[in-house]
Structures are given as structure tokens and as C-alpha cells.
Design a protein around this motif. Structure first.
Motif, PDB file in Angstrom:
ATOM      1  N   LEU A 129      56.050  76.078  95.946  1.00 20.00           N
ATOM      2  CA  LEU A 129      56.326  74.658  96.129  1.00 20.00           C
ATOM      3  C   LEU A 129      56.879  74.026  94.863  1.00 20.00           C
ATOM      4  O   LEU A 129      57.880  73.316  94.890  1.00 20.00           O
ATOM      5  N   ILE A 130      56.204  74.298  93.749  1.00 16.45           N
ATOM      6  CA  ILE A 130      56.681  73.701  92.500  1.00 16.45           C
ATOM      7  C   ILE A 130      58.080  74.205  92.177  1.00 16.45           C
ATOM      8  O   ILE A 130      58.974  73.440  91.780  1.00 16.45           O
ATOM      9  N   THR A 138      55.858  80.397  87.813  1.00 14.33           N
ATOM     10  CA  THR A 138      56.599  79.403  88.571  1.00 14.33           C
ATOM     11  C   THR A 138      58.092  79.493  88.244  1.00 14.33           C
ATOM     12  O   THR A 138      58.930  79.385  89.148  1.00 14.33           O
ATOM     13  N   PRO A 139      58.462  79.691  86.985  1.00 10.62           N
ATOM     14  CA  PRO A 139      59.898  79.827  86.689  1.00 10.62           C
ATOM     15  C   PRO A 139      60.569  80.939  87.484  1.00 10.62           C
ATOM     16  O   PRO A 139      61.768  80.858  87.755  1.00 10.62           O
ATOM     17  N   PHE A 140      59.814  81.966  87.853  1.00 11.82           N
ATOM     18  CA  PHE A 140      60.388  83.057  88.650  1.00 11.82           C
ATOM     19  C   PHE A 140      60.869  82.504  89.989  1.00 11.82           C
ATOM     20  O   PHE A 140      62.016  82.711  90.397  1.00 11.82           O
ATOM     21  N   MET A 141      59.964  81.804  90.660  1.00 13.45           N
ATOM     22  CA  MET A 141      60.333  81.221  91.957  1.00 13.45           C
ATOM     23  C   MET A 141      61.450  80.218  91.764  1.00 13.45           C
ATOM     24  O   MET A 141      62.405  80.166  92.539  1.00 13.45           O
ATOM     25  N   PHE A 142      61.316  79.432  90.713  1.00 14.66           N
ATOM     26  CA  PHE A 142      62.325  78.408  90.450  1.00 14.66           C
ATOM     27  C   PHE A 142      63.705  79.043  90.315  1.00 14.66           C
ATOM     28  O   PHE A 142      64.677  78.605  90.915  1.00 14.66           O
ATOM     29  N   ILE A 192      46.308  81.469  96.716  1.00 11.10           N
ATOM     30  CA  ILE A 192      46.394  80.166  96.043  1.00 11.10           C
ATOM     31  C   ILE A 192      47.656  80.071  95.210  1.00 11.10           C
ATOM     32  O   ILE A 192      48.402  79.092  95.244  1.00 11.10           O
ATOM     33  N   VAL A 193      47.898  81.124  94.452  1.00  9.31           N
ATOM     34  CA  VAL A 193      48.916  81.045  93.425  1.00  9.31           C
ATOM     35  C   VAL A 193      50.336  81.048  93.984  1.00  9.31           C
ATOM     36  O   VAL A 193      51.201  80.295  93.524  1.00  9.31           O
ATOM     37  N   VAL A 194      50.590  81.897  94.983  1.00  9.86           N
ATOM     38  CA  VAL A 194      51.976  82.031  95.441  1.00  9.86           C
ATOM     39  C   VAL A 194      52.496  80.756  96.100  1.00  9.86           C
ATOM     40  O   VAL A 194      53.589  80.279  95.755  1.00  9.86           O
ATOM     41  N   LEU A 232      62.911  75.785  80.949  1.00  9.76           N
ATOM     42  CA  LEU A 232      61.993  75.976  82.070  1.00  9.76           C
ATOM     43  C   LEU A 232      61.736  77.442  82.360  1.00  9.76           C
ATOM     44  O   LEU A 232      60.672  77.791  82.844  1.00  9.76           O
ATOM     45  N   ILE A 233      62.706  78.301  82.117  1.00  9.22           N
ATOM     46  CA  ILE A 233      62.457  79.720  82.410  1.00  9.22           C
ATOM     47  C   ILE A 233      61.936  80.471  81.201  1.00  9.22           C
ATOM     48  O   ILE A 233      61.722  81.671  81.252  1.00  9.22           O
ATOM     49  N   TYR A 234      61.685  79.768  80.117  1.00 11.89           N
ATOM     50  CA  TYR A 234      61.197  80.449  78.924  1.00 11.89           C
ATOM     51  C   TYR A 234      59.887  81.208  79.141  1.00 11.89           C
ATOM     52  O   TYR A 234      59.718  82.294  78.589  1.00 11.89           O
TER      53      TYR A 234
END
Lengths: 295, 284, 564
Positions: free
Chosen positions: A88-89, A174-178, A81-83, A111-113
Motif C-alpha cells: 500500500l505504501i 517498501t522501496p522495493f514495492m515502490f 502484516i508486512v507485505v 527513497l530507494i536508498y
């Protein structure tokens, strides 16, 4: 490029790695395998090197341990679910932030905070958030479903508790993926974009046919790394739900933690960890082959 | 035209939602760090009687009596903070350097080969709890307990795979022709490495470095088990508890303070996230 | 990029190529050597201790004589201001120093949890007045599981990093079997910490927190007996008394049985009162939380009903029994009258609710009362009453008797490490800090260590100070509670047995498991724990422990035939 690497490169690219990993990790790993093959716990009262041999006893026990298997399945579901959610986000945000604007660096820092905070603290914050006296219920109260919201006990229901953990993990990672995808998208050569625009391609087409294929390897890397980490989810479960109610949100990492550290069931914990390791190994072998295979 | 405006507006909306979603828990943490003990369990966004007590507690723990249940006097947070800084910085440098060389060799020469690369992922696959006892046994023999070198080596070893994989992704995207051109012009392989690859792979270096730094900065389990007196920051934060529960306000304050350094780093590295592709290679 | 596998590909561990193999092993050994050297060269230096050296303003003006006296009583009494226990400890240490067993300037290290720091530092302060030659250093952990982890780590690595560890009595079995806790029976005989007599720690607590399989392994630092805490104002209110009598047919009073608890809880919950801070007032709040405390309430009812945890002949778990079902029955009946957070929140939530006036009947450690009467946030300062835990009515010898017993969960005790360089001196520090005079001062300077010596409750020399710290009414009820208190699962695997039980109780309360399944699951899990460690070894420990249970419970066991 010459087929064989030149001397200095050959040494530099394998020796330091070997020294580091082998020196630090191999011997403890071998000790762990040894522990899984014996029947030992500090509580048994003998030195660990004198432990009675156990063979596959621990592994057999693991295969018939329903709490272990449920934890595995639960954690796998969590990752599934999470990945994608974070992917996507993160991708969406990375795309949006391609356009320059004033204060962009500030916004990105913001955003990466979440990555800068220790997971334990994030877990504590969300734990307080989802309490009956916390902001979630009191904000829901005002806007969404009225006074009944005060009666929602997030940690009492297995499904709701599961959702809170998903929320916490998504918020933090999410910031990691971002970040990975943002740096990847920024690396797409402007000339290619310009060329495509000149040819009349729409923004949508550019995204799908130009940007995405170029960052595919990075997406794969991000997904693999993030999935491995998500599988080991621990802090949020430990702090927020304690695995509860009962054991309905217990992740595999929490179960192993309890086995090894609270019950001192070291041999069994080692066996369970090795089984988990083997499963993840096999799964990611195929995942890597598919996602990154061509190289 | 209308489509463009709508799309733009939509994107701005998503961005704003994302920012708000990120900021709310942080704001709540900030307000928690200024709340008094009795207010920690309330939903109010703003503290009613804002106080600096939580922060004072971090720097001069002799200020006993602030908290009702006689909290522990601990050393000021400066010690663990600097210790963690050294540990994280060193581990990051080691991991990124080793990761970079390995990634280059793997990308260009298949040395080490793909199977080895995959094997390094093993270090991230194992749930950490069982690894505690073997590592403690091993490090005790090596006198690496309560020693920052122990933590540095452990963090470097367990995160180098991040550096390898991220950097390989970036290096793979660099066309080989540029290196070949440089080699033809008489540059040594090492010079190629430093003068050609590094500038272009900078975003990769920086992203990998940041993640590894953050992982070392916030790691708790091994830090706890491998240290007694010389504790790093994460362990220190876990000690702000009293007889009747954790000091949430103080922990929030400590977490906020300790996130400032990574935040600054995160801000400064951003200009490196844009690659040098646009600069092009002018020579040849 | 060289599509086919180039000849230089060398998978790390599976390549038969000898050269790569040699490189791997070689680099491991080299790295081992480097690591060893590095670690050795940079290992943390022996710390100069940082004991707290506040200037003490006590009225002691006696100077310590230079010639160390022997521990046997001499005509001139050294340190007349000290109690006998403390004096013996001090003189004992001085002799050890004089005999060269312990060098001057040696350091004792104590591993402990953050919450006890204030009290331990008080102990160190007093110690350094009398024995400045021996320094004491504190190694502080944030939470109790951390202390457990470190202690276990030390049991495996045996480095001698700690001399003394403060632990939960629950862990005593584990740490003795792991080889960390030192057998100190011989020191008990040599230095007499007065575990018998008017100063003694109240029985049965003094015994069951320090004995394991018949030998002494710890000195108790604390007591953690639960008492029933209730709102005097609400239970004494004439209007409520009238309504209660009309509804239930008997007078509203402090409950004697769990059924009466349910009635009171139902009554007040239905009144839908609100607390000063706007929260709802619940009739009852007993522990059922998942992290560790749920087993406390269940075991309390179970034992009072006459249930026995393990068979005294076979070590079979006996939780799947009528008494076990009865315990769940009571708890489930209480559930609607307890705040739903009880099932998910941490243990401190019970404290928070009570001091803000949101529960009427509750039970917890003595710190709850301390907090209720002294915390600035408390709104129940004047109206907190203390009573014995409610019991269960059983037929003993033809007569209906109410069997009451109070849980004593966790309870800090001090052990000496088997790998300590100075075990005797460490023991003497523990004896010193738990002496009748020193011990009281230590306890009163903090929160998590509580009273345990009988003289602190009765002796006019000590009682006023204790009453000032806890309240006189509380003291009397607490003393009675200690006399009928029972131990945690102080056998090897105790934490694991308790944890499995907690998980099951919490699941039943949350509704995710039914009581029958829960009981059989727990029984099966307990059985596999027992098998893991050896039935006979566990039985030996359990039999020894069972003898130390309080009289009411033993009486019930005998009446039911569980105990001969």
C-alpha cells in the motif's frame, strides 16, 4: 505469432537456464534431500555418505516440534502484516511520484536508498534505535508520551519486539514495492490517460480503471516475490531480538539457522526446510494461479 | 478547485513524511560513522566530537590504538570492495541475460512452460541455512571455494528467477503486433528480440538488474561460508569487531561507503525507467 | 497468447518426455564438467604469506646456529633466553625441518576470531624470530559463530584448509567427535608443555579445557574465569555502612552468598543514584541475556547449590530439581535490582554499564577488569574491587559451608586439525605461543586471551608484568577464582545444551515462562539431545568431565549423593 518458437529462440530460452540452474543447484538440492532422509550430523563422527538411514524419522519429529510450528505461524503472521503494508505504501508513493517536478530523480534515489544497505547493517541501526538510550525512546520522550517513554523496553516484550522487526523490514523493503510499481505506472501509455481525461474521468477513476488494471500483473509479481523473501526474514530477528525474549520472535529462518549451524543438527534441519519448502510451494502455487493465472 | 489543492497538499505531505521517514535512520547512520567509540551508545543525533577515525580505519587499518580493545588489523577495504563489484556485476549480467531470454520465450511461445517458470521460484523459497552444507560439499569438490567464480554462479543461479518474473511482466505488456509487423518486414527472430523488445523492456531490465545487483552486493551467509581469504565486502564488514563488541561506527562507515556504488547506479538508471512507449513505433 | 497449453510446454522435471529428461541430466553433467574445469583453472593460488615483520627491538643478540640440535638436552644450551617449554618447541620444529618432515617455507594456517588478532600476531612475530623457515598465516573471522561454522564445514569437507583452529573450549566435544580436533596426547608426552609443576596452567582449568574423554586434544590459550567485580567506594562508604547495618542487621561487606548479593543490590538500587553520564545506578548486573550468556549465571548458582547437570549413572538431566528451582529463585529476586536491558541487550552492555558507574555488583570475564582500569571512558578506575563469586551455604558433614565456584565460560583453546599437512609443527607452534615466557608476552599484547599459568601469578620473574597489565589486587583474587573454576558443557552437543538452557533462563527472566515449566522443558530438550548422540557415548564424556570439576563442587555432589 507462430505457435512453435523458432530454433534460436527455443534454444536461447531454455538451454542457458537449464545449464545454470541444473549445474549449480540440482546436485546440492539432491544432497539436501538425502540428508533429510538419513540420521546424520557432523558430530556423529561418520562421513556423510555413510550415514545411517532414517526414512521419515526427521519429518515425524518436525511435525511434533512445537517450536517449529510456532515459528512457522509467527513468520506467516509477519508476512501477512508486512507485505500488504509495504504494498500500500509503495503504491501510494509510486502514484504520487507520477507527477514530474524538479529534483524528482534525487527524491527517488533517496527513497530507494534503504535497498542499498546490507540488511545486517539496517538491523544493527534499528537495534541501536530501539535501545533505551536510542533515538526512538528519546524522541517519543519529547513529543508523544513524556518521560515515561524512557521506560519502554522494546526488546523485553514479545509484542513490542515483533513491532520493531516489522518496522525494520518495512523501512528497508517498501522501496522495493515502490520501485516496481513506479516503473509499472510510468509504463502506462500517456495516450490512454489523455483519452480518459478527455472523456471527463476524474483522477480517482483514472487510477482505478486505467492505471491499476494495467499494472496488475506487476503488482502480482511484486507481491509474490516480496512474500517469498519476507518469509525468510532473518537478519532483523537475529541482530535485533535474537529470537527473544525466549523464543517469542523466532522466525522460521532463524530456527533453521540455529538447527543447522549452531546445533549442527543437519538432518533435522534439512527435513524442516523441506517441509517449509513444500508448504510455501503449495501456497504459492495457488497464489500464482489466482494472481497471474490467466496467462 | 479547492479539492485539487487539498489533494495536492495531501500528496506532498505524504511524500515529505516518506522522505523524512527514510532519511532519519540514514542520518543517524551517518552521524554514527562520525562518532567516537564512547558515543556509539548515545541517542544524540549529532556527534559531540566528530572524528574521521572510523573512516581511517577502513582504509589504513594499521591505525591501531584508535580503539581501546585492540581491534584486528584487516586489509584495506579496497580489496573486498573491488572483489564484490566484480562478483555482483558479473552475476547480474549473467542472471539478467538468461532471465531475459527465458522470459521472452515464456511470454511469446510458452517455452519454457508456466510450470517450469513456477519451478524457478523454488530457488527463492528455501531458507538458506540448510543449503549451506550441501553447497559447501559440492563446491569443495569443484574447487569453487574461496573463488569468485563460485559466488558468481551461486548468485546468478539463485536470482535468475527475479529477472525472469519481472521481465516476463514487462514483456507480456508489449503488444504482439509490433513483433509480427517486424517479422513480416523480414526481420529475423533474433533481430526482433534485440531491436524491438529490448528497447521497450528496458525498465524491466534495469529494475531486475538493480535488484539482482543489490542482492549479490549484500549477501552474507554464503559469502561467509564459501570464502576464506578472498572475502567480499559483506564479510569484511562483519569483521569489524573487537574483543568487547562490534565496532558500530566503523561498520556504519563501511556500509555507507559500500552503498555509494549502488546509489550511483540507482540514480543513473532512472532515465531508463520511462519506457519507449511514448516514442511509438513509427515504422508501419 | 496461445491460451491452451501449447505442445511445446515442457514442465521441468515431471514431463515424461524422454528428450527433456536427457537434456536436463545432460546439462547438469555438462555444467558440472564446466564448473569443475573453471574452478580448477581459477582456484586461488597458494598464497605467499604476509606475516607481520615488524623489526623487534628485543635484546636478543644470539644468532641461530646452523646445525639443528636434537631435542634432547645437549651440553651447550641452545636459546638460553627461552624457557624450557619454548626451547623444546623451537628445537622440535628445527628437527622436523632437518628431517624433511616439514619443508622450509611451509605455511601454517590458523583460523581464529578477529578479537584475538593482535595477540596472535604477536605470537607470530616472536615465532618468526626463532623459526623463520615456517610461515604462519591468519584466517580471520568476524564473530565466534563464524569460526564454529567454518570449523564444522572443514570437519565435513576435510580440505586441510586450516592447520590450527582457535576455538571455545565449549566446542571441544563437538570438534573431537566431528573428527576435526587431533588427539595430541602423544605430543604432550614428547615435548612436555609443562602442564604439571610450578609453570603449569592452574588446575582444574588446565585439565578440563584440554582433556576430552581422558585424552589431550588442545592446548589452552586463555582463561575466562568470572570474578565478582564490585565498587569499593560504595561498599566502603561509612554512611552507607551505617544505613545498611540498620536495615539488614549485619555489616556491609563483600557478599559471601547470593542472599547477601540480593540485599546489597536492593539497598543500592533503592538509593536511586545516578552515574556521571546521567544513567541510573543499579545494584547488580549478572548475565541473563538471550544470545548466549544467560546460562552462565543460572549454572553458577545451580552448581554451588550442589546441583549436578546430568546423573552420573544414567545421563538423565538433573536440572529439574530443588537446586534448579533455587537458582531461578535467586535470579528472580535479583531481577528488580538489575537493569531491565540485562534481559535483552548483548553481553557488552554489562561492560558498558559497569565502566560508566551504573552497576555496583557485577561479574564477567577478566577483560572487564582490564577495561575498568584502563579504558579512557571508565569512571571507576580507582574503585574497582575484585572478589570470589558469591556462594551457597550448604551443610557438609554437619557443618555449614559456603560452596563457591566460578564459571569459566568459553575459554579459548588451540586445536590441531586432523587434516593438517603438518600436525606436529602446528602443535609446536601452539606450545611455543603458550610457553611461560612467550605466552605472557602474547597475552599482555591484547585483550581476549588471559593468564593461565601459575608462574605468571607467583613467579617474581613474571608477576610484575602481569600485575602491570591487570592490577595486583585483581591477580590474587583471580588466581583463587581459577582454582575453584568449573568448565563449560565440554561434551558433544555442549553448545546446544547451553543454548537451550540460555533460552529458558532468558524466558523466565523476561516473564514469558515460569520456572517450573522452564526446568521441565530444558530437561526434556536435553534428554533428546542426549538420545540423538547416544546415551552411552555422552555418559562417557560427562563422567570424564565431572571428575575435573573443582573440589568444592565435588564435595557438594558427594554430600548430596550425586557422586560417589
Amino acid at each position: 505469432m507462430p505457435e512453435k518458437p523458432p530454433r534460436p529462440i527455443k534454444i536461447l530460452s531454455s538451454l542457458p537456464l537449464n545449464l545454470l540452474l541444473n549445474g549449480v543447484l540440482i546436485i546440492p538440492f539432491i544432497i539436501m534431500i538425502y540428508l533429510a532422509l538419513v540420521k546424520w550430523s557432523p558430530l556423529v563422527g561418520v562421513n556423510w555418505w555413510n550415514a545411517p538411514f532414517g526414512g521419515v524419522v526427521n519429518f515425524q519429529r518436525a511435525l511434533s516440534d512445537s517450536r517449529f510450528i510456532e515459528a512457522l505461524g509467527r513468520t506467516a503472521l509477519f508476512v501477512a502484516i508486512v507485505v500488504p503494508l509495504e504494498l500500500l505504501i509503495g503504491l501510494l508513493l509510486a502514484y504520487i511520484l507520477q507527477k514530474p517536478f524538479r529534483g524528482k530523480r534525487f527524491v527517488i534515489s533517496l527513497l530507494i536508498y534503504p535497498l542499498m544497505l546490507p540488511p545486517v547493517v539496517v538491523a544493527t541501526v534499528f537495534y541501536l534505535f530501539f535501545q533505551p538510550y536510542g533515538p526512538v525512546n528519546n524522541i517519543f520522550l519529547q513529543y508523544v508520551i513524556g518521560p515515561r517513554a524512557l521506560n519502554i523496553y522494546w526488546f523485553l516484550d514479545p509484542t513490542l519486539a515483533f513491532i520493531t522487526i516489522i518496522v525494520a523490514d518495512t523501512w528497508q523493503w517498501t522501496p522495493f514495492m515502490f520501485l516496481i510499481m513506479y516503473s509499472g505506472l510510468s509504463a502506462v501509455p500517456k495516450r490512454l490517460i489523455e483519452a480518459a481525461e478527455v472523456l471527463g474521468a476524474s483522477e480517482w477513476t483514472i487510477f482505478w480503471k486505467v492505471r491499476l488494471p494495467l499494472i496488475k500483473p506487476l503488482i502480482s509479481v511484486a507481491v509474490i516475490l516480496r512474500s517469498l523473501e519476507a518469509f525468510k526474514v532473518f537478519d532483523y530477528v537475529y541482530v535485533m531480538t535474537g529470537g527473544g525474549p525466549g523464543t517469542s520472535t523466532e522466525s522460521i529462518s532463524l530456527y533453521i539457522y540455529r538447527l543447522a549451524i549452531l546445533y549442527s543438527d543437519i538432518s533435522y534441519a534439512a527435513a524442516v526446510s523441506l517441509i517449509v519448502l513444500a508448504i510455501i510451494f503449495i501456497v504459492s502455487y495457488f497464489a500464482v494461479k489466482i494472481l497471474v493465472g490467466r496467462r | 478547485m479547492l479539492r485539487r489543492i487539498l489533494t495536492n497538499a495531501l500528496m506532498w505531505l505524504v511524500l515529505i513524511i516518506a522522505v523524512v521517514w527514510t532519511v532519519i535512520p540514514v542520518m543517524w547512520m551517518i552521524s554514527l560513522s562520525f562518532k567516537t567509540y564512547g558515543e556509539w551508545r548515545t541517542p544524540s543525533l549529532l556527534p559531540r566530537n566528530p572524528t574521521l577515525d572510523n573512516y581511517i580505519m577502513l582504509f589504513s587499518p594499521q591505525a591501531l590504538g584508535i580503539f581501546i580493545a585492540y581491534t584486528a588489523i584487516l586489509e584495506p577495504i579496497v580489496g573486498p570492495l573491488s572483489r564484490t563489484l566484480i562478483i555482483s556485476a558479473t552475476a547480474t549480467v549473467i542472471a539478467v541475460m538468461i532471465g531475459f531470454f527465458t522470459a521472452y520465450g515464456a511470454s511469446r511461445y510458452n517455452s519454457p512452460g508456466p510450470f517450469t517458470l513456477f519451478f524457478t521460484l523454488l530457488t527463492r523459497m528455501l531458507p538458506p541455512a540448510t543449503f549451506v552444507t550441501p553447497i559447501v560439499i559440492y563446491f569443495t569438490t569443484l574447487y569453487l571455494i574461496d573463488n569468485i567464480i563460485g559466488l558468481i554462479l551461486l548468485y546468478a543461479a539463485t536470482t535468475v528467477t527475479y529477472a525472469i518474473w519481472i521481465l516476463k511482466g514487462f514483456i507480456d505488456a508489449i503488444p504482439v503486433e509490433w513483433e509480427e509487423a517486424a517479422l513480416l518486414e523480414g526481420a529475423s527472430p533474433l533481430q526482433v528480440l534485440f531491436k524491438v523488445i529490448i528497447p521497450i523492456a528496458r525498465p524491466g531490465l534495469v529494475v531486475a538488474g538493480l535488484f539482482i545487483f543489490l542482492m549479490a552486493w549484500t549477501e552474507l551467509l554464503f559469502a561467509l561460508v564459501l570464502t576464506n581469504l578472498n572475502v567480499p565486502l559483506s564479510v569484511q564488514v562483519s569483521k569489524y569487531v573487537t574483543a568487547v563488541g562490534a565496532l558500530w561506527g566503523v561498520q556504519a562507515a563501511a556500509a555507507l561507503l559500500s552503498s555509494i556504488i549502488p546509489l550511483v547506479i540507482g540514480y543513473l538508471i532512472q532515465r531508463h525507467l520511462i519506457t519507449g512507449f511514448t516514442f511509438g513505433l513509427v515504422r508501419g | 497468447m496461445g491460451g491452451e497449453k501449447a505442445s511445446s510446454e515442457k514442465p521441468k522435471k515431471f514431463d515424461p518426455d524422454r528428450r527433456q529428461f536427457v537434456i536436463t541430466i545432460g546439462s547438469a553433467i555438462v555444467a558440472l564438467g564446466i564448473g569443475y574445469a573453471l574452478g580448477y583453472l581459477t582456484k586461488p593460488v597458494e598464497r605467499i604469506t604476509t606475516t607481520v615483520t615488524k623489526t623487534v627491538t628485543q635484546t636478543v643478540t644470539q644468532t641461530v646456529t646452523a646445525a639443528p640440535p636434537s631435542p634432547t638436552p645437549t651440553p651447550v644450551l641452545e636459546y638460553p633466553e627461552l624457557s624450557d617449554v619454548a626451547r623444546r618447541a623451537v628445537l622440535g620444529v628445527k628437527k622436523l625441518i632437518a628431517d624433511g618432515v616439514v619443508p622450509k617455507g611451509a605455511t601454517l594456517r590458523i583460523l581464529h576470531v578477529a578479537g584475538s588478532k593482535a595477540q596472535l600476531e604477536k605470537a607470530i612475530e616472536l615465532w618468526s624470530k626463532y623459526v623463520p623457515e615456517i610461515k604462519v598465516e591468519l584466517i580471520t573471522m568476524g564473530t565466534e559463530p563464524d569460526v564454529y561454522t567454518k570449523a564444522m564445514s572443514e570437519a565435513v569437507t576435510k580440505t586441510g584448509a586450516y592447520d590450527i583452529v582457535t576455538i571455545f573450549s565449549t566446542w571441544l566435544g563437538d570438534l573431537v567427535e566431528a573428527g576435526l580436533a587431533k588427539d595430541i596426547t602423544v605430543y604432550f608426552s614428547k615435548y612436555d608443555p609443562e602442564y604439571v609443576g610450578p609453570n603449569a596452567p592452574i588446575e582444574p582449568l588446565g585439565s578440563y579445557t584440554t582433556l576430552y574423554k581422558g585424552k589431550r586434544y588442545a592446548l589452552t590459550l586463555d582463561s575466562d574465569v568470572f570474578t565478582l567485580t564490585y565498587r569499593k567506594d560504595l561498599l566502603n562508604d561509612p554512611k552507607y555502612k551505617e544505613e545498611f547495618k540498620a536495615t539488614y542487621g549485619y555489616d556491609l561487606k563483600v557478599p559471601d552468598t547470593w542472599e547477601e548479593v540480593i540485599n546489597i543490590a536492593e539497598f543500592f538500587t533503592n538509593k536511586k543514584l545516578t552515574s556521571p553520564r546521567g544513567g541510573r545506578v543499579w545494584g547488580a548486573y549478572f548475565y541473563v541475556e538471550p544470545a548466549f550468556a544467560a546460562y552462565i549465571s543460572w549454572t553458577n548458582i545451580f552448581l554451588e547449590a550442589g546441583g549436578i547437570l546430568f546423573d552420573l549413572e544414567t545421563m538423565d538431566p538433573k536440572v529439574d530439581s530443588p537446586e534448579g528451582r533455587y537458582a531461578f529463585d535467586i535470579l528472580l529476586k535479583l531481577k528488580p535490582f538489575m537493569p531491565p536491558e540485562a534481559i535483552s541487550a548483548a553481553w557488552a552492555d554489562l561492560y558498558d554499564k559497569y565502566i560508566h558507574g551504573e552497576s555496583v555488583l557485577t561479574a564477567a570475564w577478566p577483560s572487564l577488569t582490564k577495561m575498568a582500569i584502563s579504558s579512557p571512558d571508565s569512571v571507576v578506575k580507582e574503585v574497582t574491587g575484585t572478589a570470589l563469586m558469591p556462594g551457597v551455604k550448604l551443610e557438609i558433614g554437619g557443618k555449614p559451608t559456603i560452596i563457591r565456584a566460578s564459571p569459566n565460560p568459553v575459554n579459548w583453546v588451540g586445536i590441531v586439525s586432523n587434516y593438517s599437512k603438518y600436525p606436529e609443527a602446528s602443535y609446536l607452534f601452539l606450545q611455543f605461543m603458550t610457553a611461560p615466557d612467550i605466552g605472557l608476552e602474547v597475552i599482555l599484547s591484547g585483550v581476549i586471551l588471559d593468564l593461565f599459568r601459575e608462574s605468571w601469578f607467583k613467579d617474581p620473574k613474571y608477576r610484575p608484568k602481569a600485575a602491570a597489565g591487570y592490577g595486583a589486587e585483581f591477580l590474587d583474587a583471580y588466581l583463587e577464582s581459577i582454582k575453584i573454576s568449573y568448565p563449560d558443557f565440554i561434551i558433544r552437543g555442549g553448545p546446544e545444551y547451553a543454548s537451550k538452557l540460555t533460552t529458558a533462563v532468558n524466558a523466565v527472566m523476561a516473564g514469558t515462562m515460569d520456572p517450573k515449566t522452564a526446568l521441565s522443558t530444558v530437561a526434556a530438550e536435553w534428554d533428546s539431545i542426549t538420545k540423538k548422540y547416544g546415551r552411552d557415548a555422552q555418559l562417557e564424556a560427562w563422567r570424564a568431565l565431572a571428575q575435573l570439576f573443582p573440589e568444592p563442587i565435588k564435595m557438594a555432589w558427594k554430600a548430596k549423593g550425586y557422586m560417589k
